[in-house]
Write a protein that holds these residues in place. Structure first.
Motif, PDB file in Angstrom:
ATOM      1  N   LEU A 163      80.134 -26.828  46.753  1.00  0.00           N
ATOM      2  CA  LEU A 163      81.460 -27.033  47.322  1.00  0.00           C
ATOM      3  C   LEU A 163      82.503 -26.183  46.595  1.00  0.00           C
ATOM      4  CD1 LEU A 163      83.362 -28.521  49.230  1.00  0.00           C
ATOM      5  CD2 LEU A 163      83.486 -30.360  47.519  1.00  0.00           C
ATOM      6  N   GLU A 164      82.470 -26.197  45.279  1.00  0.00           N
ATOM      7  CA  GLU A 164      83.425 -25.404  44.505  1.00  0.00           C
ATOM      8  C   GLU A 164      83.294 -23.922  44.830  1.00  0.00           C
ATOM      9  OE1 GLU A 164      82.676 -26.551  40.460  1.00  0.00           O
ATOM     10  OE2 GLU A 164      83.388 -28.591  40.819  1.00  0.00           O
ATOM     11  N   HIS A 165      82.062 -23.458  44.945  1.00  0.00           N
ATOM     12  CA  HIS A 165      81.827 -22.044  45.270  1.00  0.00           C
ATOM     13  C   HIS A 165      82.389 -21.711  46.652  1.00  0.00           C
ATOM     14  CE1 HIS A 165      79.846 -18.161  44.996  1.00  0.00           C
ATOM     15  NE2 HIS A 165      79.493 -18.339  46.257  1.00  0.00           N
ATOM     16  N   PHE A 166      82.104 -22.546  47.636  1.00  0.00           N
ATOM     17  CA  PHE A 166      82.582 -22.288  48.991  1.00  0.00           C
ATOM     18  C   PHE A 166      84.109 -22.331  49.073  1.00  0.00           C
ATOM     19  CE2 PHE A 166      78.282 -24.023  50.409  1.00  0.00           C
ATOM     20  CZ  PHE A 166      77.756 -22.756  50.624  1.00  0.00           C
ATOM     21  N   ILE A 167      84.732 -23.216  48.326  1.00  0.00           N
ATOM     22  CA  ILE A 167      86.191 -23.296  48.340  1.00  0.00           C
ATOM     23  C   ILE A 167      86.808 -22.040  47.717  1.00  0.00           C
ATOM     24  CG2 ILE A 167      88.166 -24.528  47.347  1.00  0.00           C
ATOM     25  CD1 ILE A 167      86.623 -27.132  47.945  1.00  0.00           C
ATOM     26  N   ILE A 168      86.204 -21.523  46.674  1.00  0.00           N
ATOM     27  CA  ILE A 168      86.686 -20.272  46.075  1.00  0.00           C
ATOM     28  C   ILE A 168      86.627 -19.142  47.099  1.00  0.00           C
ATOM     29  CG2 ILE A 168      86.131 -18.470  44.378  1.00  0.00           C
ATOM     30  CD1 ILE A 168      85.310 -20.799  42.480  1.00  0.00           C
ATOM     31  N   ILE A 169      85.531 -19.074  47.827  1.00  0.00           N
ATOM     32  CA  ILE A 169      85.392 -18.034  48.856  1.00  0.00           C
ATOM     33  C   ILE A 169      86.457 -18.215  49.930  1.00  0.00           C
ATOM     34  CG2 ILE A 169      83.916 -17.097  50.673  1.00  0.00           C
ATOM     35  CD1 ILE A 169      81.526 -17.962  48.925  1.00  0.00           C
ATOM     36  N   LYS A 170      86.658 -19.451  50.352  1.00  0.00           N
ATOM     37  CA  LYS A 170      87.653 -19.721  51.389  1.00  0.00           C
ATOM     38  C   LYS A 170      89.048 -19.311  50.916  1.00  0.00           C
ATOM     39  CE  LYS A 170      89.253 -23.179  54.579  1.00  0.00           C
ATOM     40  NZ  LYS A 170      88.785 -24.227  55.424  1.00  0.00           N
ATOM     41  N   ASP A 171      89.364 -19.579  49.655  1.00  0.00           N
ATOM     42  CA  ASP A 171      90.663 -19.193  49.106  1.00  0.00           C
ATOM     43  C   ASP A 171      90.836 -17.677  49.094  1.00  0.00           C
ATOM     44  OD1 ASP A 171      91.332 -21.840  48.742  1.00  0.00           O
ATOM     45  OD2 ASP A 171      90.889 -21.845  46.597  1.00  0.00           O
ATOM     46  N   LYS A 172      89.742 -16.949  48.849  1.00  0.00           N
ATOM     47  CA  LYS A 172      89.813 -15.489  48.779  1.00  0.00           C
ATOM     48  C   LYS A 172      89.765 -14.833  50.154  1.00  0.00           C
ATOM     49  CE  LYS A 172      86.538 -14.788  45.539  1.00  0.00           C
ATOM     50  NZ  LYS A 172      85.668 -14.001  44.657  1.00  0.00           N
ATOM     51  N   MET A 173      88.927 -15.371  51.045  1.00  0.00           N
ATOM     52  CA  MET A 173      88.639 -14.677  52.293  1.00  0.00           C
ATOM     53  C   MET A 173      89.177 -15.371  53.541  1.00  0.00           C
ATOM     54  SD  MET A 173      84.816 -13.345  51.485  1.00  0.00           S
ATOM     55  CE  MET A 173      84.918 -11.684  52.111  1.00  0.00           C
TER      56      MET A 173
ATOM     57  N   ASN B 299      86.387 -19.385  57.974  1.00  0.00           N
ATOM     58  CA  ASN B 299      85.250 -18.798  58.679  1.00  0.00           C
ATOM     59  C   ASN B 299      84.412 -19.966  59.178  1.00  0.00           C
ATOM     60  OD1 ASN B 299      82.216 -18.153  58.441  1.00  0.00           O
ATOM     61  ND2 ASN B 299      83.144 -16.127  58.612  1.00  0.00           N
ATOM     62  N   THR B 300      83.908 -19.899  60.386  1.00  0.00           N
ATOM     63  CA  THR B 300      83.166 -21.007  60.973  1.00  0.00           C
ATOM     64  C   THR B 300      81.946 -21.385  60.134  1.00  0.00           C
ATOM     65  OG1 THR B 300      83.869 -20.293  63.166  1.00  0.00           O
ATOM     66  CG2 THR B 300      82.033 -21.831  63.070  1.00  0.00           C
ATOM     67  N   ASP B 301      81.168 -20.405  59.699  1.00  0.00           N
ATOM     68  CA  ASP B 301      79.987 -20.693  58.879  1.00  0.00           C
ATOM     69  C   ASP B 301      80.389 -21.306  57.546  1.00  0.00           C
ATOM     70  OD1 ASP B 301      78.233 -19.721  60.798  1.00  0.00           O
ATOM     71  OD2 ASP B 301      78.160 -17.723  59.911  1.00  0.00           O
ATOM     72  N   LEU B 302      81.425 -20.788  56.947  1.00  0.00           N
ATOM     73  CA  LEU B 302      81.902 -21.296  55.671  1.00  0.00           C
ATOM     74  C   LEU B 302      82.395 -22.731  55.817  1.00  0.00           C
ATOM     75  CD1 LEU B 302      82.527 -20.722  52.717  1.00  0.00           C
ATOM     76  CD2 LEU B 302      84.689 -19.715  53.456  1.00  0.00           C
ATOM     77  N   ASP B 303      83.164 -22.998  56.864  1.00  0.00           N
ATOM     78  CA  ASP B 303      83.643 -24.355  57.115  1.00  0.00           C
ATOM     79  C   ASP B 303      82.478 -25.325  57.313  1.00  0.00           C
ATOM     80  OD1 ASP B 303      86.240 -23.414  56.933  1.00  0.00           O
ATOM     81  OD2 ASP B 303      86.543 -23.331  59.102  1.00  0.00           O
ATOM     82  N   TYR B 304      81.451 -24.877  58.001  1.00  0.00           N
ATOM     83  CA  TYR B 304      80.254 -25.693  58.214  1.00  0.00           C
ATOM     84  C   TYR B 304      79.636 -26.110  56.877  1.00  0.00           C
ATOM     85  CZ  TYR B 304      75.321 -26.607  59.229  1.00  0.00           C
ATOM     86  OH  TYR B 304      74.068 -27.167  59.278  1.00  0.00           O
TER      87      TYR B 304
ATOM     88  N   ILE C 266      81.588 -38.092  50.816  1.00  0.00           N
ATOM     89  CA  ILE C 266      83.028 -38.154  51.096  1.00  0.00           C
ATOM     90  C   ILE C 266      83.365 -37.315  52.327  1.00  0.00           C
ATOM     91  CG2 ILE C 266      83.923 -38.799  48.824  1.00  0.00           C
ATOM     92  CD1 ILE C 266      84.164 -35.845  48.132  1.00  0.00           C
ATOM     93  N   PRO C 267      82.796 -37.671  53.483  1.00  0.00           N
ATOM     94  CA  PRO C 267      83.024 -36.870  54.687  1.00  0.00           C
ATOM     95  C   PRO C 267      84.475 -36.833  55.130  1.00  0.00           C
ATOM     96  CG  PRO C 267      81.955 -38.919  55.259  1.00  0.00           C
ATOM     97  CD  PRO C 267      81.979 -38.834  53.755  1.00  0.00           C
ATOM     98  N   ASP C 268      85.265 -37.845  54.765  1.00  0.00           N
ATOM     99  CA  ASP C 268      86.673 -37.859  55.168  1.00  0.00           C
ATOM    100  C   ASP C 268      87.456 -36.705  54.553  1.00  0.00           C
ATOM    101  OD1 ASP C 268      86.140 -40.122  56.630  1.00  0.00           O
ATOM    102  OD2 ASP C 268      86.864 -41.496  55.091  1.00  0.00           O
ATOM    103  N   GLU C 269      87.018 -36.221  53.395  1.00  0.00           N
ATOM    104  CA  GLU C 269      87.694 -35.091  52.746  1.00  0.00           C
ATOM    105  C   GLU C 269      87.619 -33.829  53.604  1.00  0.00           C
ATOM    106  OE1 GLU C 269      89.446 -35.091  49.822  1.00  0.00           O
ATOM    107  OE2 GLU C 269      89.159 -37.249  49.832  1.00  0.00           O
ATOM    108  N   ALA C 270      86.576 -33.701  54.404  1.00  0.00           N
ATOM    109  CA  ALA C 270      86.390 -32.516  55.223  1.00  0.00           C
ATOM    110  C   ALA C 270      87.433 -32.432  56.329  1.00  0.00           C
ATOM    111  CB  ALA C 270      84.986 -32.504  55.829  1.00  0.00           C
ATOM    112  N   GLU C 271      88.055 -33.540  56.655  1.00  0.00           N
ATOM    113  CA  GLU C 271      89.021 -33.553  57.733  1.00  0.00           C
ATOM    114  C   GLU C 271      90.356 -32.926  57.353  1.00  0.00           C
ATOM    115  OE1 GLU C 271      89.388 -37.505  59.285  1.00  0.00           O
ATOM    116  OE2 GLU C 271      87.251 -37.711  59.543  1.00  0.00           O
ATOM    117  N   VAL C 272      90.592 -32.679  56.076  1.00  0.00           N
ATOM    118  CA  VAL C 272      91.884 -32.147  55.650  1.00  0.00           C
ATOM    119  C   VAL C 272      92.057 -30.661  55.903  1.00  0.00           C
ATOM    120  CG1 VAL C 272      92.254 -33.935  53.931  1.00  0.00           C
ATOM    121  CG2 VAL C 272      91.170 -31.805  53.255  1.00  0.00           C
ATOM    122  N   PHE C 273      90.983 -29.970  56.214  1.00  0.00           N
ATOM    123  CA  PHE C 273      91.167 -28.531  56.451  1.00  0.00           C
ATOM    124  C   PHE C 273      90.882 -28.194  57.857  1.00  0.00           C
ATOM    125  CE2 PHE C 273      86.718 -28.709  55.383  1.00  0.00           C
ATOM    126  CZ  PHE C 273      86.136 -27.730  56.135  1.00  0.00           C
TER     127      PHE C 273
END
Length: 63
Positions: A27-37, A40-45, A56-63
């Motif tokens: 999760l931390e790695h994917f969030i870093i990528i999202k912040d930089k790039m 992206n649909t695959d990244l969000d998935y 904590i699936p509810d956290e996914a609803e914030v973005f």
């Protein structure tokens, strides 16, 4: 980092973390990528999968 503009290459370490059940690191790695790039649909998935795996699936609803 190699291939800085290739989002698929950037996502590979996160996928490896996920496959090794290190969901927090993934999760931390994917969030870093999202912040930089940006979004992206695959990244969000993968981010949603991480939140679900962490219970904590509810956290996914914030973005």
């Amino acid at each position: 980092m190699k291939f800085p503009d290739n989002i698929r290459a950037q996502m590979l370490p996160g996928k490896l973390y996920y496959e090794n059940e290190d969901y927090q690191a993934a999760l931390e790695h994917f969030i870093i990528i999202k912040d930089k790039m940006g979004s992206n649909t695959d990244l969000d998935y993968w981010i949603i999968l991480c939140y679900r795996a962490l219970g904590i699936p509810d956290e996914a609803e914030v973005f």
